[in-house]
Design an enzyme around this catalytic site. Structure first.
Site, PDB file in Angstrom:
ATOM      1  N   ARG A 101       0.892  -1.101  -0.061  1.00 18.50           N
ATOM      2  CA  ARG A 101      -0.112  -0.010   0.041  1.00 18.50           C
ATOM      3  C   ARG A 101       0.842   1.324   0.099  1.00 18.50           C
ATOM      4  NH1 ARG A 101      -5.372   1.564   3.292  1.00 18.50           N
ATOM      5  NH2 ARG A 101      -6.304  -0.079   1.714  1.00 18.50           N
ATOM      6  N   HIS A 128      -7.211   0.988  -6.517  1.00 22.97           N
ATOM      7  CA  HIS A 128      -7.576  -0.102  -5.416  1.00 22.97           C
ATOM      8  C   HIS A 128      -8.100  -1.476  -5.970  1.00 22.97           C
ATOM      9  CE1 HIS A 128      -7.925  -1.369  -1.357  1.00 22.97           C
ATOM     10  NE2 HIS A 128      -8.798  -0.552  -0.832  1.00 22.97           N
TER      11      HIS A 128
HETATM   12  N1  NVA Z   1      -9.911   6.776  -1.735  1.00 23.81           N
HETATM   13  C1  NVA Z   1      -9.693   6.371  -0.404  1.00 23.81           C
HETATM   14  C2  NVA Z   1      -9.854   4.973  -0.473  1.00 23.81           C
HETATM   15  C3  NVA Z   1      -9.874   4.236   1.319  1.00 23.81           C
HETATM   16  C4  NVA Z   1      -9.844   2.706   1.231  1.00 23.81           C
HETATM   17  C5  NVA Z   1      -8.229   6.686  -0.067  1.00 23.81           C
HETATM   18  O1  NVA Z   1      -7.219   6.443  -1.100  1.00 23.81           O
HETATM   19  O2  NVA Z   1      -7.961   6.972   1.014  1.00 23.81           O
HETATM   20  N1   CP Z   2     -11.655  -0.021   2.134  1.00 26.15           N
HETATM   21  C1   CP Z   2     -10.008  -0.113   2.813  1.00 26.15           C
HETATM   22  O1   CP Z   2      -9.035  -0.478   1.812  1.00 26.15           O
HETATM   23  O2   CP Z   2      -9.970   0.013   4.021  1.00 26.15           O
HETATM   24  P1   CP Z   2      -8.735   0.071   4.690  1.00 26.15           P
HETATM   25  O3   CP Z   2      -8.077   1.418   4.440  1.00 26.15           O
HETATM   26  O4   CP Z   2      -9.173  -0.054   6.300  1.00 26.15           O
HETATM   27  O5   CP Z   2      -7.593  -0.874   4.512  1.00 26.15           O
END
Ligand code: NVA
Ligand code: CP
Length: 298
Positions: A101, A128
């Site tokens: 990530r 994602h």
């Molecule tokens: N668009 C959000 C998704 C979180 C799961 C982010 O990147 O923070």
């Molecule tokens: N939806 C999602 O990716 O959640 P987290 O940021 O908690 O991993």
């Protein structure tokens, strides 16, 4: 060597296999007859916060027979400037797979190239993929095949979530509508690359009309905190609420990838009315992650 870096690059047959396998992994939780990660150690390397993704991968890897090592990017030398390609060449000589990530999509791609181990994108600024695979699995669990259905995304239409939906839409034959103010609409380059039936509009009522699924995500993605006040001002109104739900099909699902900010992208009443769907969606991260992990090593 298989990597899940982007839904854009995932062949349709693999997309479908992951979705089919997720159903089996959910049904057979606690009684998996294969341990595809037996004897393996996977590295989770995260530069951003996470609850669902981290927990689902940690539990999933263990339940598939593997060991897992969580590396906060700030605690390893990467955080002090060691290049991603050097980090990749070290981890690749010790671990059997990596879940990453981070911010730049190019970092995940570079890691995959230099580590030479299966690499999974656990969220970047651009995509994602694991979340959208889960979302589609969840929709199909509740409502059957998603092909031909109308999915309406409301909110920041340029962030990672809608972009992964854009690449899924063309492959799975669903109609995707993105309702976002013009400052937060997806780029024409991405729309051109994806193809498929995608409508981008600032008119959220039109976009919600007759939808099978209303979907939203935070207005302020991780890494965009400095823009929070401006984003909240511009995105204000792009909210899933009871008024909007009434425009969708009577049996429309409401989903949120979480974390949710009540009163911003969704109101509290609509969130709680759809909590069963939303938390099944969160649980399904585990089952889908297993299908993704299994796909990378098979
Ligand atoms: N668009 C959000 C998704 C979180 C799961 C982010 O990147 O923070
Ligand atoms: N939806 C999602 O990716 O959640 P987290 O940021 O908690 O991993």
């Amino acid at each position: 060597m298989k990597h899940l870096l982007s839904l854009e690059k995932l062949p349709v047959a693999d997309f479908e296999k992951i979705l089919r396998d997720a159903v089996v992994f959910k049904k057979e939780r606690g009684a998996h007859h294969t341990q595809p990660l037996a004897g393996q150690t996977w590295a989770l390397m995260f530069s951003k916060s996470s609850t669902r993704t981290r927990v689902s991968f940690e539990v999933g890897i263990r339940e598939l027979g593997g060991n897992v090592m969580f590396l906060n990017a700030n605690d390893i030398q990467l955080g002090r400037g060691e290049p991603i390609k050097d980090t990749a060449r070290v981890i690749g000589r010790m671990a059997h797979g990596a879940v990453i990530r981070t911010f730049a999509q190019s970092d995940v791609e570079e890691f995959a190239e230099f580590s030479k181990i299966p690499t999974i994108n656990a969220l970047t600024d651009d995509e994602h993929p694991c979340q959208v695979l889960t979302d589609i699995f969840t929709f199909e669990e509740f409502r059957g095949p998603i092909a031909g259905k109308i999915v309406t995304f409301i909110g920041d239409g340029a962030c990672n979530m809608p972009v992964s939906w854009i690449f899924a839409a063309a492959k799975l034959g669903l109609e995707l509508r993105i309702a976002a103010p013009k400052e937060f609409q997806p780029s024409s380059d991405i729309l051109k690359r994806a193809g498929g039936r995608i409508i981008v509009t600032a008119d959220l009522n039109a976009a919600a009309s007759g939808a099978d699924l209303l979907y939203t995500d935070v207005w302020v993605s991780m890494g965009k905190e400095a823009e929070a006040a401006e984003r909240i001002k511009i995105l204000s109104g792009y909210q899933i609420n009871q008024k909007l739900v009434k425009l969708a099909k009577p049996d429309a699902l409401v989903m949120h990838c979480l974390p949710a900010y009540r009163g911003k992208e969704i109101d509290a009443e609509t969130f709680e009315a759809n909590a069963e769907t939303i938390f099944t969606q969160a649980e399904n991260r585990l089952h889908t992650q297993k299908a993704v992990l299994n796909w990378t090593v098979s």
